[in-house]
Design a protein around this motif. Sequence first.
Motif, PDB file in Angstrom:
ATOM      1  N   ALA A   1       0.489  -1.290   0.058  1.00  0.00           N
ATOM      2  CA  ALA A   1       0.008   0.065   0.106  1.00  0.00           C
ATOM      3  C   ALA A   1       0.564   1.283   0.302  1.00  0.00           C
ATOM      4  N   ILE A   2       1.806   1.066   0.763  1.00  0.00           N
ATOM      5  CA  ILE A   2       2.939   2.310   0.521  1.00  0.00           C
ATOM      6  C   ILE A   2       3.146   2.361  -0.479  1.00  0.00           C
ATOM      7  N   ILE A   3       3.789   1.641  -1.806  1.00  0.00           N
ATOM      8  CA  ILE A   3       4.203   1.323  -2.888  1.00  0.00           C
ATOM      9  C   ILE A   3       3.948   2.303  -3.758  1.00  0.00           C
TER      10      ILE A   3
ATOM     11  N   SER B   1      -6.591   1.846   2.415  1.00  0.00           N
ATOM     12  CA  SER B   1      -5.110   2.362   2.757  1.00  0.00           C
ATOM     13  C   SER B   1      -4.293   2.858   1.881  1.00  0.00           C
ATOM     14  N   VAL B   2      -4.654   2.846   0.906  1.00  0.00           N
ATOM     15  CA  VAL B   2      -3.950   3.603   0.110  1.00  0.00           C
ATOM     16  C   VAL B   2      -4.159   4.669  -0.207  1.00  0.00           C
TER      17      VAL B   2
ATOM     18  N   ILE C   1      -0.617   7.666   0.531  1.00  0.00           N
ATOM     19  CA  ILE C   1      -0.860   8.733   0.206  1.00  0.00           C
ATOM     20  C   ILE C   1      -0.214   9.734   0.998  1.00  0.00           C
ATOM     21  N   ALA C   2      -1.478   9.984   1.845  1.00  0.00           N
ATOM     22  CA  ALA C   2      -0.791  11.253   2.362  1.00  0.00           C
ATOM     23  C   ALA C   2       0.761  11.267   3.389  1.00  0.00           C
TER      24      ALA C   2
ATOM     25  N   PHE D   1      -9.612   6.326  -9.915  1.00  0.00           N
ATOM     26  CA  PHE D   1      -9.828   4.981  -9.096  1.00  0.00           C
ATOM     27  C   PHE D   1      -9.696   5.406  -7.538  1.00  0.00           C
ATOM     28  N   THR D   2      -8.311   5.699  -7.549  1.00  0.00           N
ATOM     29  CA  THR D   2      -8.393   6.232  -5.695  1.00  0.00           C
ATOM     30  C   THR D   2      -9.283   6.095  -5.219  1.00  0.00           C
ATOM     31  N   ALA D   3      -9.661   7.469  -5.967  1.00  0.00           N
ATOM     32  CA  ALA D   3     -10.869   8.543  -5.492  1.00  0.00           C
ATOM     33  C   ALA D   3     -12.134   7.556  -5.044  1.00  0.00           C
TER      34      ALA D   3
END
Length: 480
Positions: free
Chosen positions: A59-61, A205-206, A210-211, A429-431
Motif C-alpha cells: 500500500a505504501i508503494i 489504506s492507499v 498517499i498522505a 480510481f483511488t477516489a
Amino acid sequence: MNNNSSNNARNSTSEVGLRRVLGFWDVFFASLGGQSPFLSDLTYASVVLAIAGLAGPVAIIIGTIVAFINGFVVARLSKRITETGGYYRYATKYLGGTPTGFFIGWNYLFYAILYGDAYVIGASYISQWILGIPWQISLPISLVIITILAYLGVRISARYAIFAGSLEMTTLILISVVLLLIPHGVFFNPFSYVSSVSLPTLMVSVVYAIAIPTGYGTIAPLSGEVKKARETISRAVEAVIITGGALAALAIYSTAVAGLSYMNLHEFVKFLNEAADKGLSPVVIILHHFLGILLDPIIIFVMINDGVLGGLAYVLAASRTLYAMAYDNQLPSALSLVNSKGNPTISVLISALSLDTIALITTYLLGPFNAFLLLGFLSMLANLIVHLSSNLALFRAATMKMKAVLYGVDTMRGLDKAMSIAAVLITIFTAIESTLGINPVKLMPYFISLVIIISYLMIKALITRRRFFKAGIHNYRMTK
C-alpha cells in the motif's frame, strides 16, 4: 479607492514583499517537514499497517507511485508557472479561468488546513499516549508555536527544517536498520499478502499511504519565493516524494519484521486488529517493545519537530494560496498585503487561526485519535480533487503550442499528455475505491463544504451576469 489605485498599491507592496529567497535544500527540507516522516510512520503508516496488514508495504508503494505520478504533473506545471499560488494558478490559467481557479484554490485550502491539523493532532495523541501529556496541554502549545513561526516568515521555518529534517532522516533510518537486524525477525514478501485484503480496503489504506509522501503539495504555492523556480521546484518535488515513500516503506516493513520476531503470523494479525479497534498505533507499540524508555526522548523530538513543522508547512502553503487569490481580486485585497519582511501576514494569521480552531474543536468533540483519522481522510479527498485538476491542467497545457521552448517546457508534450491521462485515471480510481470502503457519514463535512462553495460561485456568477446585463442596457440607451 478605485481599481487602478488599489492595484498600484498592491503592486508596490508586492515589490518589497514576496522575494525569491529559498533554494533547493530550503524547499526540499521544508517539504519533507510537511511530510513529517517520523510522525507519519507513527500515525499514517500505523493506520496503513492496521488496515492492510502485511500487505501494508505494498500500500505504501502504491501510494508513493500515485503521489509520484501526481508529483510529476506538478513538476511539469511548475516549469510553466512560477508565480505564488500553485494549484490555484494552474487551474486559473489552464482550466477555465478564475471560477475554476477559485474552486480549486478552496479545495487546496480545505486540504492544507485539515492535513496540517491531522499532523499536529497526531503528535498530541502520541505524546498523550506514551508520555502521559494531556492533549489539552500539548495541542494548544503546538498551535501557538505554529502560529508564531508562521507569522515570523518562511525563511525561519526553512532553516529549522534543514537541521531538524536531516537529524530526523538519520534517526529513522538507523531505527529501521536496527529493527531489521533483530534476532528471529521474519523477512516476508508483502506482495504475497495482497490477495488477503479486499480491493476497497486496500485502497483505503492507499489513501492514507498517499498522505505520507504528499508533503510536496506545500512546494507549489511557494513558487514565487523560490530561486530559479523552474528548475528548483521540479527537482524538489520529485526528490521529496521518492525520499518520503522510501523512508515510509522501509519503516513499515522493518516494523512488521520486528513484530514477527516475537509474534507468529496469526498473533500479529490479531494484534493489528486489536490495536486499530482501540485506537492505538501498532508501530509505536512494537518500537516501545524493543526501545523501552529510549523511545520517550524520540517521541518528544517527534512531537516538537513534526507536529509543529508539519502544521507550519501547510499554514504557509495555505496562506500563499489565499494571497494569490486575493492578488487576483478573488478574495478581499487585504489578504494580499505583505509586511516589510516579505510575509503576507493577514493571510498567514487567517490560515493559522483556521488551523488552530478546527484542531481544537474536532479534538474536543472526537478525541485526538478519531480527529486525526477523520481530518486525515477528508484532507486526502480534497487532495485528490486538487491533483485531478492539476492533471487536467497539464493535459490542457500540453495541447497548447508555446511560442518558444524554455527550460524543456515544450519538449516533452507527448510524455506530458500520457502522464496526465494516467494520473487522471489513477486519481479517479483511488477516489472511488477508497470511498467505497468508508462510512459515508464521515464524508459529509467535505460535501457540505463543497455545496457551499459551489453555491457561492453560482450566486457570484449570477450577480456578475446581472450587472453586465444592466450595464449593457444602460449603454444601449445612452447610445440610442
